[in-house]
Design a protein around this motif. Structure first.
Motif, PDB file in Angstrom:
ATOM      1  N   GLY A 103      -4.276  20.398  -3.157  1.00 36.86           N
ATOM      2  CA  GLY A 103      -4.304  19.353  -4.069  1.00 36.86           C
ATOM      3  C   GLY A 103      -3.987  17.886  -3.331  1.00 36.86           C
ATOM      4  N   GLU A 104      -3.360  18.008  -2.151  1.00 32.99           N
ATOM      5  CA  GLU A 104      -3.053  16.589  -1.333  1.00 32.99           C
ATOM      6  C   GLU A 104      -4.152  15.902  -0.868  1.00 32.99           C
ATOM      7  OE1 GLU A 104       1.454  18.249  -0.358  1.00 32.99           O
ATOM      8  OE2 GLU A 104       0.026  18.258   1.301  1.00 32.99           O
ATOM      9  N   THR A 105      -3.991  14.731  -0.954  1.00 33.51           N
ATOM     10  CA  THR A 105      -5.053  13.721  -0.287  1.00 33.51           C
ATOM     11  C   THR A 105      -4.474  13.336   0.818  1.00 33.51           C
ATOM     12  OG1 THR A 105      -5.824  13.432  -2.549  1.00 33.51           O
ATOM     13  CG2 THR A 105      -6.481  11.888  -0.745  1.00 33.51           C
ATOM     14  N   TRP A 106      -5.137  13.507   2.089  1.00 41.84           N
ATOM     15  CA  TRP A 106      -4.747  13.130   3.358  1.00 41.84           C
ATOM     16  C   TRP A 106      -5.885  12.175   3.949  1.00 41.84           C
ATOM     17  CZ3 TRP A 106      -0.037  13.631   5.768  1.00 41.84           C
ATOM     18  CH2 TRP A 106       0.861  14.512   5.138  1.00 41.84           C
ATOM     19  N   VAL A 107      -5.535  11.140   4.456  1.00 46.42           N
ATOM     20  CA  VAL A 107      -6.599  10.537   5.606  1.00 46.42           C
ATOM     21  C   VAL A 107      -5.896  10.360   7.138  1.00 46.42           C
ATOM     22  CG1 VAL A 107      -7.742   8.038   5.896  1.00 46.42           C
ATOM     23  CG2 VAL A 107      -7.257   8.772   3.674  1.00 46.42           C
ATOM     24  N   ASN A 108      -7.070  10.859   7.771  1.00 42.02           N
ATOM     25  CA  ASN A 108      -6.739  11.014   9.197  1.00 42.02           C
ATOM     26  C   ASN A 108      -7.688   9.951   9.765  1.00 42.02           C
ATOM     27  OD1 ASN A 108      -5.063  13.655   9.202  1.00 42.02           O
ATOM     28  ND2 ASN A 108      -6.989  14.400   8.422  1.00 42.02           N
ATOM     29  N   CYS A 109      -6.955   9.265  11.074  1.00 35.88           N
ATOM     30  CA  CYS A 109      -7.915   8.461  11.708  1.00 35.88           C
ATOM     31  C   CYS A 109      -7.595   8.522  13.081  1.00 35.88           C
ATOM     32  CB  CYS A 109      -7.688   6.821  11.188  1.00 35.88           C
ATOM     33  SG  CYS A 109      -6.031   6.167  11.264  1.00 35.88           S
ATOM     34  N   MET A 116       0.769  -1.226   0.042  1.00 37.88           N
ATOM     35  CA  MET A 116      -0.115   0.022   0.094  1.00 37.88           C
ATOM     36  C   MET A 116       1.032   1.273   0.116  1.00 37.88           C
ATOM     37  SD  MET A 116      -3.006  -1.167   2.532  1.00 37.88           S
ATOM     38  CE  MET A 116      -2.077  -2.863   3.067  1.00 37.88           C
ATOM     39  N   TYR A 117       2.192   1.041   0.198  1.00 37.06           N
ATOM     40  CA  TYR A 117       2.970   2.059   0.387  1.00 37.06           C
ATOM     41  C   TYR A 117       3.636   2.464  -1.121  1.00 37.06           C
ATOM     42  CZ  TYR A 117       2.786   1.889   5.420  1.00 37.06           C
ATOM     43  OH  TYR A 117       2.260   1.945   6.788  1.00 37.06           O
ATOM     44  N   ALA A 118       4.004   3.698  -1.453  1.00 41.24           N
ATOM     45  CA  ALA A 118       4.935   4.066  -2.714  1.00 41.24           C
ATOM     46  C   ALA A 118       6.308   3.759  -2.267  1.00 41.24           C
ATOM     47  CB  ALA A 118       4.651   5.476  -2.953  1.00 41.24           C
ATOM     48  N   ASP A 119       7.100   3.259  -3.256  1.00 39.89           N
ATOM     49  CA  ASP A 119       8.332   2.869  -2.893  1.00 39.89           C
ATOM     50  C   ASP A 119       9.317   4.065  -2.097  1.00 39.89           C
ATOM     51  OD1 ASP A 119       8.183   0.497  -4.463  1.00 39.89           O
ATOM     52  OD2 ASP A 119       9.056   1.122  -6.174  1.00 39.89           O
ATOM     53  N   SER A 120       8.746   5.083  -2.495  1.00 41.18           N
ATOM     54  CA  SER A 120       9.504   6.461  -1.816  1.00 41.18           C
ATOM     55  C   SER A 120       8.818   6.759  -0.318  1.00 41.18           C
ATOM     56  CB  SER A 120       9.851   7.483  -2.867  1.00 41.18           C
ATOM     57  OG  SER A 120       8.661   8.145  -2.842  1.00 41.18           O
ATOM     58  N   SER A 121       8.084   6.077   0.227  1.00 42.39           N
ATOM     59  CA  SER A 121       7.173   6.532   1.228  1.00 42.39           C
ATOM     60  C   SER A 121       8.160   6.823   2.495  1.00 42.39           C
ATOM     61  CB  SER A 121       5.956   5.675   1.586  1.00 42.39           C
ATOM     62  OG  SER A 121       6.612   4.646   2.084  1.00 42.39           O
ATOM     63  N   GLN A 122       7.612   7.775   3.356  1.00 42.19           N
ATOM     64  CA  GLN A 122       8.319   7.906   4.611  1.00 42.19           C
ATOM     65  C   GLN A 122       7.452   8.056   5.609  1.00 42.19           C
ATOM     66  OE1 GLN A 122      10.172  11.947   3.814  1.00 42.19           O
ATOM     67  NE2 GLN A 122      11.693  11.020   2.586  1.00 42.19           N
ATOM     68  N   THR A 123       7.686   7.294   6.827  1.00 44.99           N
ATOM     69  CA  THR A 123       6.989   7.261   8.036  1.00 44.99           C
ATOM     70  C   THR A 123       7.621   8.016   9.267  1.00 44.99           C
ATOM     71  OG1 THR A 123       5.806   5.308   7.071  1.00 44.99           O
ATOM     72  CG2 THR A 123       5.691   5.808   9.789  1.00 44.99           C
ATOM     73  N   GLN A 124       6.844   8.564  10.046  1.00 45.92           N
ATOM     74  CA  GLN A 124       7.293   9.144  11.051  1.00 45.92           C
ATOM     75  C   GLN A 124       6.344   8.903  12.320  1.00 45.92           C
ATOM     76  OE1 GLN A 124       7.785  13.363  10.454  1.00 45.92           O
ATOM     77  NE2 GLN A 124      10.089  12.802   9.572  1.00 45.92           N
ATOM     78  N   TYR A 125       7.008   8.229  13.277  1.00 45.85           N
ATOM     79  CA  TYR A 125       6.171   7.967  14.761  1.00 45.85           C
ATOM     80  C   TYR A 125       6.672   8.524  15.922  1.00 45.85           C
ATOM     81  CZ  TYR A 125       4.091   3.851  12.257  1.00 45.85           C
ATOM     82  OH  TYR A 125       3.199   3.183  11.069  1.00 45.85           O
ATOM     83  N   ASN A 126       5.859   9.516  16.335  1.00 46.89           N
ATOM     84  CA  ASN A 126       6.263  10.386  17.489  1.00 46.89           C
ATOM     85  C   ASN A 126       7.889  10.911  17.629  1.00 46.89           C
ATOM     86  OD1 ASN A 126       3.993   9.837  18.937  1.00 46.89           O
ATOM     87  ND2 ASN A 126       4.603   8.218  19.871  1.00 46.89           N
ATOM     88  N   SER A 127       8.308  11.203  16.311  1.00 40.63           N
ATOM     89  CA  SER A 127       9.594  11.697  16.329  1.00 40.63           C
ATOM     90  C   SER A 127      10.032  12.246  14.779  1.00 40.63           C
ATOM     91  CB  SER A 127      10.734  10.812  16.721  1.00 40.63           C
ATOM     92  OG  SER A 127      11.212   9.960  15.409  1.00 40.63           O
ATOM     93  N   SER A 128      11.039  12.916  14.768  1.00 42.61           N
ATOM     94  CA  SER A 128      11.338  13.343  13.330  1.00 42.61           C
ATOM     95  C   SER A 128      12.235  12.243  12.521  1.00 42.61           C
ATOM     96  CB  SER A 128      12.048  14.746  13.358  1.00 42.61           C
ATOM     97  OG  SER A 128      13.298  14.191  13.886  1.00 42.61           O
ATOM     98  N   LYS A 129      12.509  11.086  13.133  1.00 41.18           N
ATOM     99  CA  LYS A 129      13.186   9.937  12.543  1.00 41.18           C
ATOM    100  C   LYS A 129      12.175   9.436  11.452  1.00 41.18           C
ATOM    101  CE  LYS A 129      15.288   5.638  12.919  1.00 41.18           C
ATOM    102  NZ  LYS A 129      14.730   4.168  13.240  1.00 41.18           N
ATOM    103  N   THR A 130      12.548   9.298  10.307  1.00 38.67           N
ATOM    104  CA  THR A 130      11.958   8.726   8.933  1.00 38.67           C
ATOM    105  C   THR A 130      12.284   7.440   8.790  1.00 38.67           C
ATOM    106  OG1 THR A 130      11.876  10.966   8.082  1.00 38.67           O
ATOM    107  CG2 THR A 130      11.428   9.514   6.613  1.00 38.67           C
ATOM    108  N   LYS A 156      -1.192   5.434  -3.384  1.00 39.43           N
ATOM    109  CA  LYS A 156      -0.376   4.997  -2.649  1.00 39.43           C
ATOM    110  C   LYS A 156       0.043   5.879  -1.276  1.00 39.43           C
ATOM    111  CE  LYS A 156       0.847   0.973  -4.895  1.00 39.43           C
ATOM    112  NZ  LYS A 156       0.880  -0.258  -4.335  1.00 39.43           N
ATOM    113  N   ILE A 157       0.366   5.191  -0.240  1.00 32.73           N
ATOM    114  CA  ILE A 157       0.829   6.120   0.803  1.00 32.73           C
ATOM    115  C   ILE A 157       2.303   6.666   0.538  1.00 32.73           C
ATOM    116  CG2 ILE A 157       1.329   6.008   3.302  1.00 32.73           C
ATOM    117  CD1 ILE A 157      -0.712   3.906   3.619  1.00 32.73           C
TER     118      ILE A 157
END
Length: 170
Positions: free
Chosen positions: A101-107, A50-64, A136-137
């Motif tokens: 024009g960005e698409t965001w999903v919040n939950c 579900m993720y794009a190849d270049s996706s970036q995730t951050q959880y509770n920090s600036s670490k990607t 893709k995310i």
């Protein structure tokens, strides 16, 4: 004159009825993707499709993290729990199309887990937000307060160390 009036009135009516794209919704393919991602997490299915190849995730920090690193993060965290997952009641999802024009999903979800070391049950409210491009995310952010889990794990580690030192003295 009447014809000009009716033509102008018809033009105004047509323009006023022409609405742009939906800017906010609680039903979309992107929301379905996030729900599938949450279901995969609960099932310990660490699928990155579900993720794009270049996706970036951050959880509770600036670490990607990359998508693969994000799945490794979940696998490593699982060692602390005998069970864990999201509560199915009162889950809230929304999709927003921004001015740019960005698409965001919040939950907004509630996560619960049982610590493997002592059986303590923990519930934590969590906010996750995902930016999508071409279905893709591409960005994921997660925010929650891990204090109760961290303090409990630190306490258990300190108790284990004390017990080890007492056994070494005997």
């Amino acid at each position: 004159m009447k014809q000009l009036f009716f033509s102008c009135f018809a033009l105004i009516l047509i323009i006023s009825c022409n609405q742009g794209p939906t800017r906010y919704t609680q039903n979309s393919p992107e929301i379905d993707t996030v729900k599938n991602l949450i279901a995969n997490y609960d099932a310990k299915n660490y699928d990155t499709s579900m993720y794009a190849d270049s996706s970036q995730t951050q959880y509770n920090s600036s670490k990607t993290m990359t998508a693969a690193e994000t799945m490794d993060f979940h696998r490593q965290s699982d060692a602390n729990y005998s069970s864990r997952g999201f509560v199915t009641e009162d889950q809230e999802y929304e999709m927003v199309l921004t001015d740019d024009g960005e698409t965001w999903v919040n939950c907004w979800l509630e996560w619960q887990g049982t610590l493997a070391a002592n059986g303590k049950k923990v519930k934590i409210p969590i906010h996750l937000t995902y930016r999508f491009t071409s279905g893709k995310i591409v960005r994921e952010y997660g925010y929650w307060d891990p204090t109760e889990v961290v303090l409990t794990l630190q306490q258990l580690a300190a108790e284990a160390k004390m017990a080890e030192e007492e056994n070494a003295e005997e």
